[in-house]
Enzyme design. Structure first.
Site, PDB file in Angstrom:
ATOM      1  N   HIS A  27       6.686  -2.570   5.153  1.00  0.00           N
ATOM      2  CA  HIS A  27       5.702  -3.377   4.323  1.00  0.00           C
ATOM      3  C   HIS A  27       5.859  -4.629   4.841  1.00  0.00           C
ATOM      4  O   HIS A  27       7.121  -5.298   4.781  1.00  0.00           O
ATOM      5  CB  HIS A  27       5.997  -3.211   2.835  1.00  0.00           C
ATOM      6  CG  HIS A  27       5.115  -3.832   2.040  1.00  0.00           C
ATOM      7  ND1 HIS A  27       3.800  -3.341   1.809  1.00  0.00           N
ATOM      8  CD2 HIS A  27       5.165  -4.953   1.567  1.00  0.00           C
ATOM      9  CE1 HIS A  27       3.246  -4.312   1.014  1.00  0.00           C
ATOM     10  NE2 HIS A  27       3.993  -5.221   0.775  1.00  0.00           N
ATOM     11  N   ILE A  42      -1.666   6.637  -0.586  1.00  0.00           N
ATOM     12  CA  ILE A  42      -0.232   6.785  -1.564  1.00  0.00           C
ATOM     13  C   ILE A  42      -0.042   8.120  -1.790  1.00  0.00           C
ATOM     14  O   ILE A  42      -1.085   9.053  -1.993  1.00  0.00           O
ATOM     15  CB  ILE A  42      -0.629   6.147  -3.120  1.00  0.00           C
ATOM     16  CG1 ILE A  42      -0.825   4.814  -2.807  1.00  0.00           C
ATOM     17  CG2 ILE A  42       0.861   6.498  -3.944  1.00  0.00           C
ATOM     18  CD1 ILE A  42      -1.236   3.931  -3.887  1.00  0.00           C
ATOM     19  N   GLU A  57       8.939  -6.870  12.142  1.00  0.00           N
ATOM     20  CA  GLU A  57       8.832  -5.382  11.373  1.00  0.00           C
ATOM     21  C   GLU A  57       9.437  -4.489  12.582  1.00  0.00           C
ATOM     22  O   GLU A  57      10.042  -3.661  12.456  1.00  0.00           O
ATOM     23  CB  GLU A  57       7.353  -5.098  11.253  1.00  0.00           C
ATOM     24  CG  GLU A  57       6.853  -5.891  10.242  1.00  0.00           C
ATOM     25  CD  GLU A  57       5.278  -5.433   9.876  1.00  0.00           C
ATOM     26  OE1 GLU A  57       5.106  -4.058  10.357  1.00  0.00           O
ATOM     27  OE2 GLU A  57       4.498  -6.210   9.283  1.00  0.00           O
TER      28      GLU A  57
HETATM   29  C1  GRF Z   1       2.042  -3.404   9.173  1.00  0.00           C
HETATM   30  O1  GRF Z   1       2.023  -4.877   8.846  1.00  0.00           O
HETATM   31  C2  GRF Z   1       2.905  -2.878   8.040  1.00  0.00           C
HETATM   32  O2  GRF Z   1       4.041  -3.596   7.796  1.00  0.00           O
HETATM   33  C3  GRF Z   1       1.807  -2.447   7.070  1.00  0.00           C
HETATM   34  O3  GRF Z   1       0.677  -2.346   7.860  1.00  0.00           O
HETATM   35  C4  GRF Z   1       0.585  -2.848   9.166  1.00  0.00           C
HETATM   36  C5  GRF Z   1       0.428  -1.865  10.029  1.00  0.00           C
HETATM   37  O4  GRF Z   1       0.441  -2.592  11.370  1.00  0.00           O
HETATM   38  N1  GRF Z   1       2.287  -1.495   6.127  1.00  0.00           N
HETATM   39  P1  GRF Z   1       0.350  -1.394  12.624  1.00  0.00           P
HETATM   40  O5  GRF Z   1      -0.720  -0.403  12.551  1.00  0.00           O
HETATM   41  O6  GRF Z   1       1.575  -0.667  12.582  1.00  0.00           O
HETATM   42  O7  GRF Z   1       0.107  -2.497  13.960  1.00  0.00           O
END
Ligand code: GRF
Length: 188
Positions: free
Chosen positions: A110, A93, A175
């Site tokens: 997230h 953080i 994502e």
């Molecule tokens: C993802 O699910 C993201 O949303 C979260 O951590 C994970 C990271 O995955 N904050 P990666 O390292 O980008 O594959």
């Protein structure tokens, strides 16, 4: 007319699939970012391989002392004239003082429909609560965990036979859709 791309840093701690996806996006003509620096707090982060492969400078900062950590971080950001930060699975953080000193936009992805399920183990909690929907959120970063203003969200349906693995896979897929879209939304 070619757009001027913002010098961007991506911060990671692990796998780096979002980093990989952002690197691909950054190479497109429409992309408003140019990834100049990758930072990790974990020298074992698998995602560092994508920085190496794409010849992006990467720095690993491992100081346990937060002030020292952020001081080094700011030095690197200044040195590389970074003006935009994407957090992508970065497990630390950032303090208010760091965010203020940096002075430019910082965003994060997230794996939940914020404000639901801030913090870790989001998919586990979704399944435990038998939620009908889950999803992911891109938001601005402030010094409270997963709490800054929301930029974009996308939902997925949680199926009856959904497992941790299948839900994670499904959410990760969206994502990778909404992170670039969010960047386009706020920088273009
Ligand atoms: C993802 O699910 C993201 O949303 C979260 O951590 C994970 C990271 O995955 N904050 P990666 O390292 O980008 O594959």
């Amino acid at each position: 007319m070619a757009i001027i791309k913002k010098n961007t840093a991506v911060f990671i701690s692990g796998r780096g699939s979002n980093l990989k996806n952002l690197i691909i996006f950054s190479k497109k003509e429409i992309s408003p970012i140019n990834i100049k620096l990758v930072v990790s707090d974990n020298f074992k982060a698998r995602g560092l391989a994508y920085a190496r492969k794409n010849r992006i400078i990467f720095r690993i900062i491992r100081d346990k002392n937060k002030k020292l950590f952020e001081k080094k971080l700011l030095n690197y950001l200044n040195k590389h004239q970074i003006e935009f930060i994407c957090l992508a699975g970065f497990m630390k953080i950032l303090s208010k003082s760091f965010i203020d000193s940096f002075g430019y936009k910082i965003i994060n992805i997230h794996p939940s429909l914020l404000p639901k399920y801030k913090g870790l183990n989001t998919h586990k909690r979704v399944l435990k609560n038998a939620d009908k929907y889950s999803g992911c959120t891109v938001h601005y970063v402030n010094n409270k965990i997963d709490s800054g203003k929301i930029i974009l969200q996308k939902k997925v349906r949680v199926l009856k036979n959904e497992t941790l693995k299948s839900l994670e896979k499904k959410v990760l897929k969206i994502e990778h859709e909404i992170y670039p879209k969010s960047i386009l939304k706020i920088l273009r």
